[in-house]
Motif scaffolding. Structure first.
Motif, short mmCIF file in Angstrom:
data_model
loop_
_atom_site.label_atom_id
_atom_site.label_comp_id
_atom_site.label_asym_id
_atom_site.label_seq_id
_atom_site.Cartn_x
_atom_site.Cartn_y
_atom_site.Cartn_z
N TRP A 75 6.00 2.62 0.56
CA TRP A 75 5.19 1.44 0.27
C TRP A 75 5.23 0.52 1.49
O TRP A 75 6.31 0.20 2.00
N GLU A 131 0.63 5.41 -12.26
CA GLU A 131 -0.76 5.78 -11.96
C GLU A 131 -1.28 6.88 -12.87
O GLU A 131 -2.48 7.01 -13.05
N ARG A 169 -7.62 -2.54 7.12
CA ARG A 169 -6.30 -2.07 6.68
C ARG A 169 -6.49 -0.71 6.06
O ARG A 169 -7.50 -0.46 5.41
N PRO A 170 -5.55 0.19 6.25
CA PRO A 170 -5.72 1.53 5.68
C PRO A 170 -5.49 1.54 4.17
O PRO A 170 -4.67 0.78 3.66
N SER A 171 -6.22 2.40 3.50
CA SER A 171 -5.91 2.69 2.09
C SER A 171 -5.64 4.19 2.02
O SER A 171 -6.52 5.00 2.29
N PHE A 172 -4.41 4.54 1.70
CA PHE A 172 -4.05 5.95 1.63
C PHE A 172 -4.20 6.51 0.22
O PHE A 172 -3.79 7.62 -0.07
N ARG A 173 -4.77 5.69 -0.67
CA ARG A 173 -4.94 6.13 -2.06
C ARG A 173 -5.88 7.33 -2.11
O ARG A 173 -6.93 7.36 -1.47
N ALA A 231 0.84 -1.20 0.00
CA ALA A 231 0.00 0.00 0.00
C ALA A 231 0.87 1.24 0.00
O ALA A 231 1.81 1.35 0.80
N PRO A 232 0.58 2.20 -0.89
CA PRO A 232 1.41 3.40 -0.96
C PRO A 232 0.90 4.52 -0.07
O PRO A 232 -0.29 4.68 0.15
N LEU A 233 1.83 5.30 0.44
CA LEU A 233 1.51 6.53 1.14
C LEU A 233 2.46 7.59 0.59
O LEU A 233 3.68 7.45 0.70
N ILE A 250 0.23 9.15 -7.55
CA ILE A 250 1.47 9.31 -6.79
C ILE A 250 2.67 8.69 -7.49
O ILE A 250 3.76 8.73 -6.98
N PRO A 304 4.05 -3.18 3.26
CA PRO A 304 3.61 -4.54 2.91
C PRO A 304 2.25 -4.85 3.54
O PRO A 304 1.83 -4.14 4.47
N VAL A 346 7.44 8.44 -2.07
CA VAL A 346 6.36 7.48 -1.85
C VAL A 346 6.86 6.35 -0.94
O VAL A 346 7.94 5.79 -1.18
#
Lengths: 287, 133
Positions: A159, B127, B114-118, A149-151, B123, A161, A157
């Protein structure tokens, strides 16, 4: 900024310019906007432009065509067929991506026999679009680790797991730095000194040579920053940019493959192209 | 986001409403207001120090929604998540007579968060070219 196609008429609006086909707007028009914010994914931009076209109903959205401008900025072209005020029509939407904005070349063709001509013209205008962004700190292309999951922290960025935070791991992809502005050299002794200065107990990391399929060359440095967390820093160079990717983890070995895959997938930033149509911009001043 | 889970396959009437709120920055995270909206709500208790399946800090708050006569018309089981600099909230809305029966399954769902920061802004270069908004 796009060049003026010969014979087309120019009209300036508040936040756009409109080009009208030499045979009139009943044939084709092109709207151009630049520095549009916020940046969006291509699909969202296309949806937004189509929805904002008065009297146009989309019927089919074509597959995107990836392009590079003459300055080697990323761009795309999408053709949308549909109906304009009851008659068949086509929109050709060219998008040029900046770091946090985009420019849009939006063609509208109302004559079936001219569609190919307009598509080619919009593609040409996109390729010749000048943003003059130069060499700068910027994102580069790579394959994201699947399932992570990206932040985003601006251009950086992180990532994570699927098992984070129990799986104490983060993969950071930094923006590419112009070589001229990056540290003159990155080596094991320098990294070791920096870590120790910040309270870490690392030995100088042993570097390993890395060469990627795309031709980048560099080094990987594995070191221990704090107890139970190890870090691998990968530094890759080409003639103009330095690419930095780092993996911090309590289980570095388990995620080493994810790091290797990301490193191997890095696409060097295309070299800045040369423009041969700067004099076309004079048309804006004289029109 | 509102989701429905059929927790008991043989009992189609056992449908649970689950409201998942978007992640927000901790500075503007006020889960209490969301839990208590929609009528007279009494907080029955909270379990602190819990974790999601992957280790994010989580609290469970149990509340009752009451009608004008003071009867419990809905049980709310809210999970409050602390995910880095972000806070998240999911509220399960359960018929009072079913609560004991479905509680364990509901908590299991809440622990799977679970978090989704999308966000809407791309980014990465890859994408940029996605056609899905």
């Amino acid at each position: 900024m796009i060049p003026m196609p010969p014979g087309w008429r120019l009209q300036l609006l508040a936040h756009a310019l409109v080009l009208t086909h030499p045979e009139g707007k009943q044939v084709a028009t092109i709207h151009y906007r630049e520095r549009v914010r916020p940046l969006r994914r291509l699909g969202a931009i296309v949806d937004e432009i189509v929805a904002a076209t008065p009297g146009f109903a989309a019927e089919r959205v074509g597959a995107p065509e990836r392009l590079l401008t003459v300055e080697n900025e990323h761009a795309a072209l999408v053709t949308v067929s549909g109906v304009q005020d009851g008659a068949a029509a086509q929109r050709d939407l060219g998008i040029v991506f900046g770091d946090d904005f985009f420019a849009a070349v939006g063609g509208l063709c109302l004559r079936a026999e001219r569609r190919g001509e307009l598509t080619a013209l919009v593609r040409d205008l996109v390729r010749k679009d000048l943003q003059m962004l130069g060499i700068r700190r910027r994102r580069f292309e790579y394959a994201a680790p699947p399932g992570w999951a990206p932040l985003a922290r601006d251009l950086l960025v992180e990532w994570y797991p699927p098992g984070y935070p129990r799986d104490r791991t983060v993969l950071r992809v930094h923006p590419a730095y112009p070589i001229a502005n990056a540290p003159a050299s990155v080596d094991a002794a320098k990294i070791g000194r920096h870590v120790r200065k910040r309270g870490g107990a690392a030995e100088d990391p042993r570097p390993r040579a890395i060469a990627t399929p795309a031709g980048l060359r560099g080094w990987g440095y594995r070191l221990c920053i704090e107890e139970a967390v190890a870090r691998e820093i990968v530094v890759l160079d080409d003639a103009r940019y330095r690419y930095l990717i780092e993996l911090s983890s309590s289980e570095l070995g388990r995620h080493a493959q994810a790091l290797e895959a990301v490193v191997a997938s890095v696409v060097p930033i295309p070299a800045n192209g040369v423009t041969d149509h700067a004099s076309d911009l004079l048309a804006y001043w004289l029109s | 986001v509102r989701l429905c889970f059929d927790l008991v396959p043989d009992r189609p009437e056992m449908v649970l409403g689950l409201e998942v709120r978007p992640l927000v920055g901790l500075e503007s995270f006020h889960p209490g207001a969301a839990i208590q909206r929609g009528g007279r709500v009494e907080i029955e208790g909270a379990e602190r120090g819990l974790e999601t399946e992957t280790g994010w800090p989580m609290e469970l708050v149990r509340a009752h929604l009451l009608d004008a006569a003071g009867a419990v018309v809905e049980v709310r089981l809210a999970a409050i998540y602390l995910m880095g600099y972000h806070g998240g909230l999911a509220i399960a809305r359960i018929a009072p007579e079913r609560f004991d029966e479905v509680r364990e399954a509901v908590v299991q769902v809440l622990r799977s968060a679970r978090p989704s920061f999308r966000t809407a802004e791309p980014i990465s270069v890859g994408e940029l070219f996605e056609m899905a908004p």
